[in-house]
Design a protein around this motif. Structure first.
Motif, short mmCIF file in Angstrom:
data_model
loop_
_atom_site.label_atom_id
_atom_site.label_comp_id
_atom_site.label_asym_id
_atom_site.label_seq_id
_atom_site.Cartn_x
_atom_site.Cartn_y
_atom_site.Cartn_z
N ARG A 24 -94.84 -72.54 -38.46
CA ARG A 24 -95.50 -73.11 -39.76
C ARG A 24 -96.59 -73.64 -38.55
O ARG A 24 -96.41 -75.04 -37.60
CB ARG A 24 -95.13 -73.97 -40.28
N THR A 73 -100.78 -75.91 -38.64
CA THR A 73 -101.62 -76.70 -39.72
C THR A 73 -102.52 -75.78 -39.72
O THR A 73 -102.69 -74.97 -39.24
CB THR A 73 -102.49 -77.48 -38.62
N ARG A 74 -103.28 -76.16 -40.91
CA ARG A 74 -104.81 -75.18 -41.75
C ARG A 74 -105.40 -75.14 -40.48
O ARG A 74 -105.94 -74.22 -40.59
CB ARG A 74 -105.40 -75.73 -43.15
N LYS A 75 -106.02 -76.29 -39.85
CA LYS A 75 -106.77 -76.38 -39.06
C LYS A 75 -106.75 -75.13 -37.71
O LYS A 75 -107.41 -74.24 -37.14
CB LYS A 75 -107.00 -77.97 -37.83
N THR A 76 -105.69 -74.74 -37.83
CA THR A 76 -104.31 -73.77 -36.33
C THR A 76 -105.13 -72.82 -37.29
O THR A 76 -105.43 -71.97 -36.48
CB THR A 76 -103.22 -74.51 -35.84
N LYS A 77 -104.60 -72.11 -38.23
CA LYS A 77 -104.97 -70.66 -38.75
C LYS A 77 -105.91 -71.11 -39.31
O LYS A 77 -106.68 -69.81 -39.24
CB LYS A 77 -104.45 -70.90 -40.55
N GLN A 78 -107.47 -71.65 -39.39
CA GLN A 78 -108.71 -71.47 -39.16
C GLN A 78 -108.76 -71.05 -37.75
O GLN A 78 -109.77 -70.25 -37.50
CB GLN A 78 -110.03 -72.36 -39.88
N GLU A 124 -95.81 -67.34 -42.08
CA GLU A 124 -95.09 -68.20 -41.47
C GLU A 124 -93.33 -68.79 -41.75
O GLU A 124 -92.88 -68.14 -43.08
CB GLU A 124 -95.69 -69.75 -41.89
N LEU A 130 -98.99 -79.61 -45.54
CA LEU A 130 -100.27 -79.90 -44.99
C LEU A 130 -101.33 -80.43 -45.38
O LEU A 130 -102.04 -79.82 -46.34
CB LEU A 130 -100.99 -78.22 -44.50
N ARG A 183 -105.24 -80.53 -46.49
CA ARG A 183 -106.20 -80.14 -46.38
C ARG A 183 -107.23 -80.16 -44.88
O ARG A 183 -108.08 -78.90 -44.60
CB ARG A 183 -107.54 -80.26 -47.39
N ASP A 184 -107.77 -80.96 -44.22
CA ASP A 184 -108.33 -81.39 -42.86
C ASP A 184 -108.18 -82.80 -42.14
O ASP A 184 -107.29 -83.76 -43.10
CB ASP A 184 -109.59 -80.68 -42.99
#
Length: 140
Positions: A74, A76-81, A108, A137, A139-140
């Motif tokens: 897993r 973070t959202r920032k890493t996924k972006q 993940e 997680l 959102r940002d």
């Protein structure tokens, strides 16, 4: 261990080597896992063996079926972006096909769901045992 399956039309080995280098670079830049544990498998198909929007790709017109499936712990959202942007750029630039943008799925997993060398990842590596997986997680 993070790994990537790339489904795309068949290409020569030189293009796959460029893809392997550039996709690994993109993964390494977006995450803290390190490039030495990242693997890639190419799942290629011949013209006429895949379809998009109900149309079998003829090798000439339109965009072929392109899919990246990333298996990883897993993030973070920032890493996924960063992963989605980096892997897409690496893919399109390596193939020199700016309109060939793949669909990317990120699957993940916790370290208890991966076996490496006959052991669960959470048992094989101390840093994985100490790592937390289940968290909310932001959102940002």
């Amino acid at each position: 261990m993070p790994c990537l399956e790339v489904t795309m039309p068949a290409v020569d080995v030189a293009i796959k080597q460029t893809l392997a280098t550039n996709l690994t670079d993109a993964f390494d830049e977006a995450t803290s896992f390190g490039r030495d544990i990242f693997g890639i498998r190419f799942c290629e198909y011949e013209v006429g063996n895949a379809a998009t929007a109900g149309q079998v790709w003829d090798g000439k017109a339109g965009r072929p079926y392109l899919h990246l499936l990333l298996y990883c712990p897993r993030v973070t959202r920032k890493t996924k972006q960063a992963l989605v942007a980096g892997l897409t750029s690496a893919f399109t630039e390596s193939l020199i096909k700016p309109d060939w943008k793949p669909v990317i799925h990120i699957s993940e997993h916790p370290y208890d769901n991966v076996g490496v060398e006959g052991e669960l990842l959470s048992d094989a590596y101390e840093q994985c045992t100490a790592a937390k997986f289940y968290y909310e997680l932001p959102r940002d």
